[in-house]
Design a protein around this motif. Structure first.
Motif, PDB file in Angstrom:
ATOM      1  N   UNK A   1       0.801  -1.527   0.177  1.00 53.97           N
ATOM      2  CA  UNK A   1       0.159   0.146  -0.088  1.00 53.97           C
ATOM      3  C   UNK A   1       1.137   0.799  -0.252  1.00 53.97           C
ATOM      4  N   UNK A   2       0.921   2.460  -0.303  1.00 61.12           N
ATOM      5  CA  UNK A   2       1.512   3.662  -0.845  1.00 61.12           C
ATOM      6  C   UNK A   2       0.346   5.073  -0.445  1.00 61.12           C
ATOM      7  N   UNK A   3       0.696   5.927   0.272  1.00 64.98           N
ATOM      8  CA  UNK A   3       0.526   6.623   0.857  1.00 64.98           C
ATOM      9  C   UNK A   3       0.853   8.195   1.369  1.00 64.98           C
ATOM     10  N   UNK A   4      -0.276   9.542   1.932  1.00 65.10           N
ATOM     11  CA  UNK A   4       0.481  10.254   2.159  1.00 65.10           C
ATOM     12  C   UNK A   4       0.608  10.273   3.773  1.00 65.10           C
ATOM     13  N   UNK A   5       0.674  10.961   4.584  1.00 69.52           N
ATOM     14  CA  UNK A   5       0.534  11.303   5.868  1.00 69.52           C
ATOM     15  C   UNK A   5       0.154  12.785   6.192  1.00 69.52           C
ATOM     16  N   UNK A   6      -0.325  12.500   6.394  1.00 68.87           N
ATOM     17  CA  UNK A   6      -1.817  14.360   6.678  1.00 68.87           C
ATOM     18  C   UNK A   6      -0.867  14.858   7.766  1.00 68.87           C
TER      19      UNK A   6
ATOM     20  N   UNK B   1      -7.398   6.212  -5.288  1.00 66.92           N
ATOM     21  CA  UNK B   1      -5.762   5.293  -6.216  1.00 66.92           C
ATOM     22  C   UNK B   1      -5.159   5.492  -5.151  1.00 66.92           C
ATOM     23  N   UNK B   2      -5.385   6.842  -4.603  1.00 69.67           N
ATOM     24  CA  UNK B   2      -4.289   7.231  -2.656  1.00 69.67           C
ATOM     25  C   UNK B   2      -4.724   7.149  -2.286  1.00 69.67           C
ATOM     26  N   UNK B   3      -3.842   7.370  -1.365  1.00 70.65           N
ATOM     27  CA  UNK B   3      -4.940   7.423   0.024  1.00 70.65           C
ATOM     28  C   UNK B   3      -3.398   8.785   0.647  1.00 70.65           C
ATOM     29  N   UNK B   4      -4.305   9.335   1.830  1.00 69.58           N
ATOM     30  CA  UNK B   4      -3.898  10.961   2.166  1.00 69.58           C
ATOM     31  C   UNK B   4      -4.441  10.395   3.702  1.00 69.58           C
ATOM     32  N   UNK B   5      -3.988   9.538   4.694  1.00 65.07           N
ATOM     33  CA  UNK B   5      -3.881   8.752   5.896  1.00 65.07           C
ATOM     34  C   UNK B   5      -3.516  10.279   6.836  1.00 65.07           C
ATOM     35  N   UNK B   6      -4.749   9.919   7.921  1.00 65.54           N
ATOM     36  CA  UNK B   6      -4.158  10.920   9.157  1.00 65.54           C
ATOM     37  C   UNK B   6      -3.978   9.976  10.312  1.00 65.54           C
ATOM     38  N   UNK B   7      -3.421   9.590  11.633  1.00 65.44           N
ATOM     39  CA  UNK B   7      -3.221   9.276  11.854  1.00 65.44           C
ATOM     40  C   UNK B   7      -4.189   9.584  13.631  1.00 65.44           C
ATOM     41  N   UNK B   8      -4.397   9.295  14.016  1.00 63.64           N
ATOM     42  CA  UNK B   8      -5.159   9.748  15.139  1.00 63.64           C
ATOM     43  C   UNK B   8      -4.771   8.384  16.680  1.00 63.64           C
ATOM     44  N   UNK B   9      -4.041   9.196  17.616  1.00 65.97           N
ATOM     45  CA  UNK B   9      -3.540   8.064  18.263  1.00 65.97           C
ATOM     46  C   UNK B   9      -5.069   7.437  18.912  1.00 65.97           C
ATOM     47  N   UNK B  10      -5.049   6.031  18.865  1.00 65.37           N
ATOM     48  CA  UNK B  10      -6.401   5.804  20.726  1.00 65.37           C
ATOM     49  C   UNK B  10      -5.645   5.913  22.089  1.00 65.37           C
ATOM     50  N   UNK B  11      -5.995   6.404  22.877  1.00 67.83           N
ATOM     51  CA  UNK B  11      -5.481   6.729  23.732  1.00 67.83           C
ATOM     52  C   UNK B  11      -5.605   6.080  25.105  1.00 67.83           C
TER      53      UNK B  11
ATOM     54  N   UNK C   1       6.293   9.413  -0.729  1.00 68.89           N
ATOM     55  CA  UNK C   1       5.424   8.569  -0.316  1.00 68.89           C
ATOM     56  C   UNK C   1       6.014   7.432   1.110  1.00 68.89           C
ATOM     57  N   UNK C   2       5.297   6.913   1.294  1.00 69.17           N
ATOM     58  CA  UNK C   2       4.717   5.756   2.420  1.00 69.17           C
ATOM     59  C   UNK C   2       4.567   4.697   1.859  1.00 69.17           C
ATOM     60  N   UNK C   3       5.336   3.154   1.928  1.00 67.51           N
ATOM     61  CA  UNK C   3       4.377   2.173   1.317  1.00 67.51           C
ATOM     62  C   UNK C   3       5.023   0.547   2.511  1.00 67.51           C
ATOM     63  N   UNK C   4       3.527   0.110   2.858  1.00 62.14           N
ATOM     64  CA  UNK C   4       3.907  -0.411   3.963  1.00 62.14           C
ATOM     65  C   UNK C   4       2.852  -2.127   3.292  1.00 62.14           C
TER      66      UNK C   4
END
Length: 95
Positions: free
Chosen positions: A34-39, A85-95, A60-63
């Motif tokens: 998977x290829x993505x960018x981080x918001x 076809x592209x992903x712009x992902x936001x990661x919100x930490x689960x506390x 771009x990140x890939x995993x």
């Protein structure tokens, strides 16, 4: 990256934990990349991404899908992309 303090109660287009990515099909291969960018403003650090197996290429990140699934237990992940076809992902930490 910084900790997010925004109210996320009205965010749409959120990925569910049972779905890895809008790029993943039901018959996807475990080794699919998977290829993505981080918001900007996401709660994930570059070191955390690296520990999870994320590689960076051309800003771009890939995993692999297997490694991506391992990140899901620590973060709510929201795709902010309008393009399937592209992903712009936001990661919100689960506390």
């Amino acid at each position: 990256m910084t900790n997010s303090t925004a109210n996320h109660s009205t965010i749409t287009n959120q990925l569910k934990a049972t779905k890895v990515s809008p790029l993943e099909s039901k018959d996807s291969n475990k080794n699919e990349i998977l290829t993505f960018t981080v918001v900007k403003g996401s709660d994930v650090s570059p070191a955390e991404l690296q520990r999870a197996g994320v590689k960076m290429n051309d800003f771009k990140y890939s995993i692999s899908t297997d490694n991506f699934k391992k990140i899901l237990h620590s973060f709510h992940i929201i795709n902010h992309s309008d393009n399937p076809t592209e992903a712009k992902l936001e990661f919100i930490r689960i506390w």
